[in-house]
Design a protein around this motif. Sequence first.
Motif, PDB file in Angstrom:
ATOM      1  N   VAL A 160      38.665  46.614  63.790  1.00 43.14           N
ATOM      2  CA  VAL A 160      38.368  45.273  63.295  1.00 43.14           C
ATOM      3  C   VAL A 160      38.296  44.260  64.431  1.00 43.14           C
ATOM      4  O   VAL A 160      37.375  43.431  64.491  1.00 43.14           O
ATOM      5  CB  VAL A 160      39.409  44.840  62.241  1.00 43.14           C
ATOM      6  CG1 VAL A 160      39.223  43.372  61.876  1.00 43.14           C
ATOM      7  CG2 VAL A 160      39.286  45.705  60.988  1.00 43.14           C
ATOM      8  N   ALA A 161      39.263  44.303  65.341  1.00 46.59           N
ATOM      9  CA  ALA A 161      39.283  43.328  66.434  1.00 46.59           C
ATOM     10  C   ALA A 161      38.055  43.440  67.343  1.00 46.59           C
ATOM     11  O   ALA A 161      37.403  42.426  67.631  1.00 46.59           O
ATOM     12  CB  ALA A 161      40.564  43.466  67.248  1.00 46.59           C
ATOM     13  N   PRO A 162      37.675  44.652  67.809  1.00 44.66           N
ATOM     14  CA  PRO A 162      36.457  44.747  68.627  1.00 44.66           C
ATOM     15  C   PRO A 162      35.196  44.308  67.889  1.00 44.66           C
ATOM     16  O   PRO A 162      34.329  43.648  68.469  1.00 44.66           O
ATOM     17  CB  PRO A 162      36.393  46.244  68.995  1.00 44.66           C
ATOM     18  CG  PRO A 162      37.784  46.731  68.872  1.00 44.66           C
ATOM     19  CD  PRO A 162      38.387  45.942  67.762  1.00 44.66           C
ATOM     20  N   LEU A 167      31.801  37.871  65.356  1.00 40.87           N
ATOM     21  CA  LEU A 167      32.297  36.508  65.154  1.00 40.87           C
ATOM     22  C   LEU A 167      32.716  35.820  66.455  1.00 40.87           C
ATOM     23  O   LEU A 167      33.150  34.661  66.417  1.00 40.87           O
ATOM     24  CB  LEU A 167      33.490  36.523  64.190  1.00 40.87           C
ATOM     25  CG  LEU A 167      33.253  37.155  62.811  1.00 40.87           C
ATOM     26  CD1 LEU A 167      34.518  37.083  61.980  1.00 40.87           C
ATOM     27  CD2 LEU A 167      32.092  36.485  62.099  1.00 40.87           C
ATOM     28  N   LYS A 168      32.624  36.552  67.576  1.00 38.00           N
ATOM     29  CA  LYS A 168      33.032  35.998  68.881  1.00 38.00           C
ATOM     30  C   LYS A 168      34.516  35.624  68.908  1.00 38.00           C
ATOM     31  O   LYS A 168      34.920  34.722  69.632  1.00 38.00           O
ATOM     32  CB  LYS A 168      32.186  34.765  69.260  1.00 38.00           C
ATOM     33  CG  LYS A 168      30.682  34.993  69.182  1.00 38.00           C
ATOM     34  CD  LYS A 168      30.240  36.128  70.082  1.00 38.00           C
ATOM     35  CE  LYS A 168      28.733  36.340  69.992  1.00 38.00           C
ATOM     36  NZ  LYS A 168      28.293  37.524  70.779  1.00 38.00           N
ATOM     37  N   GLU A 169      35.316  36.328  68.091  1.00 34.04           N
ATOM     38  CA  GLU A 169      36.745  36.074  68.096  1.00 34.04           C
ATOM     39  C   GLU A 169      37.384  36.645  69.357  1.00 34.04           C
ATOM     40  O   GLU A 169      36.947  37.677  69.872  1.00 34.04           O
ATOM     41  CB  GLU A 169      37.414  36.696  66.867  1.00 34.04           C
ATOM     42  CG  GLU A 169      37.035  36.036  65.558  1.00 34.04           C
ATOM     43  CD  GLU A 169      37.785  36.636  64.374  1.00 34.04           C
ATOM     44  OE1 GLU A 169      38.562  37.598  64.592  1.00 34.04           O
ATOM     45  OE2 GLU A 169      37.596  36.156  63.251  1.00 34.04           O
ATOM     46  N   THR A 206      46.927  43.173  73.089  1.00 31.81           N
ATOM     47  CA  THR A 206      47.567  44.092  72.144  1.00 31.81           C
ATOM     48  C   THR A 206      46.532  44.896  71.378  1.00 31.81           C
ATOM     49  O   THR A 206      46.691  46.104  71.174  1.00 31.81           O
ATOM     50  CB  THR A 206      48.448  43.296  71.149  1.00 31.81           C
ATOM     51  OG1 THR A 206      49.445  42.585  71.873  1.00 31.81           O
ATOM     52  CG2 THR A 206      49.113  44.231  70.152  1.00 31.81           C
ATOM     53  N   ALA A 207      45.448  44.237  70.949  1.00 32.77           N
ATOM     54  CA  ALA A 207      44.398  44.934  70.207  1.00 32.77           C
ATOM     55  C   ALA A 207      43.711  45.977  71.081  1.00 32.77           C
ATOM     56  O   ALA A 207      43.392  47.083  70.620  1.00 32.77           O
ATOM     57  CB  ALA A 207      43.371  43.926  69.696  1.00 32.77           C
ATOM     58  N   VAL A 208      43.474  45.647  72.353  1.00 33.00           N
ATOM     59  CA  VAL A 208      42.850  46.593  73.274  1.00 33.00           C
ATOM     60  C   VAL A 208      43.758  47.800  73.483  1.00 33.00           C
ATOM     61  O   VAL A 208      43.313  48.962  73.421  1.00 33.00           O
ATOM     62  CB  VAL A 208      42.547  45.914  74.625  1.00 33.00           C
ATOM     63  CG1 VAL A 208      42.026  46.939  75.626  1.00 33.00           C
ATOM     64  CG2 VAL A 208      41.547  44.781  74.450  1.00 33.00           C
TER      65      VAL A 208
END
Length: 309
Positions: free
Chosen positions: A105-107, A113-115, A120-122
């Motif tokens: 979801v994060a990537p 969405l350019k979030e 931590t997500a990486v």
Amino acid sequence: MTSLRPFFLCALGVFFGSVLDATVKAIAADTPVLTLTAWRFLFGAVIVLGIYLGRGGGMPTAAAIRFHTMRGAVYSITVLSFFSALAILPLAMATVIGFTAALMVAPVARLILKERMNRTAVLAALIGFAGVALTATGFGGTEIEPQARWLGVAFALVAAVTYAMTLVLIRLRAQTEDSVTIVMFSNVVAAVFTWIVLIGAALVMKDGPPIWPGAAGLPALGLLAVIGVSVWLLMTFAYSGAEAGRLAPFEYTALVWSAMFGAVFFGEVPGLRLYAGAAIIIGACLLVAFETHFTARREARLPASDILE
């Protein structure tokens, strides 16, 4: 005191989701995945459209139709890919790899969405993929050619990535449309998309997939649609009654059910490496979930300690 009802509904939804996966695997033994998926979505569209109209749903705007058509096409790829993975891989293996959607979801949000994607997500994504590599080699008691095994893993990963895409896209309209509208579009658009592909493949390819299902027949595919809609209803009610962070761990009980169904109905015996890989992936997913919770509470200037209450 927090009601136990949302947790019970979530656990029941996960159980029925595992039943659906096992049913797909059984039907896929004599029905091509594309045929299976097209009929499942057709029945699902009829059921959910009935619910939508019964609630007084009106004609959506042109912008909503364009958006949901795009998202429905992506969702079609998700289901086709995951059903293909279920047809190839042991149930527990497909389930464990499917958990990685939470890590995607994060990537995906970064791309669409350019979030901002934090460290931590990486780290969680890297840990999760290490778990996938371990899981893919952690099964005994079944005879799967290495090439087929890795093809199944690839299908499961494609399903995880595209499912993460649908979750991110839902954020764009979650404030303006309810879950019934979103699920109605998911099934209707996916039904149109998969039937176009199925009919095209049947007409163009010499040995293309048949329009009609195999020995399982239409009743089994209708049952798939009923189970799928039931899972959606159960999870919708569950998540409307409790915080997502509190319910998320219950979704990992799918591994218990898939391992049990795989052993009982398909003679699949999970190895220790699969459970080790599952522990790594689940740990990475929980890392992301907790970090998201703490970040949200910091931004709201609220204490973070109540996550353990």
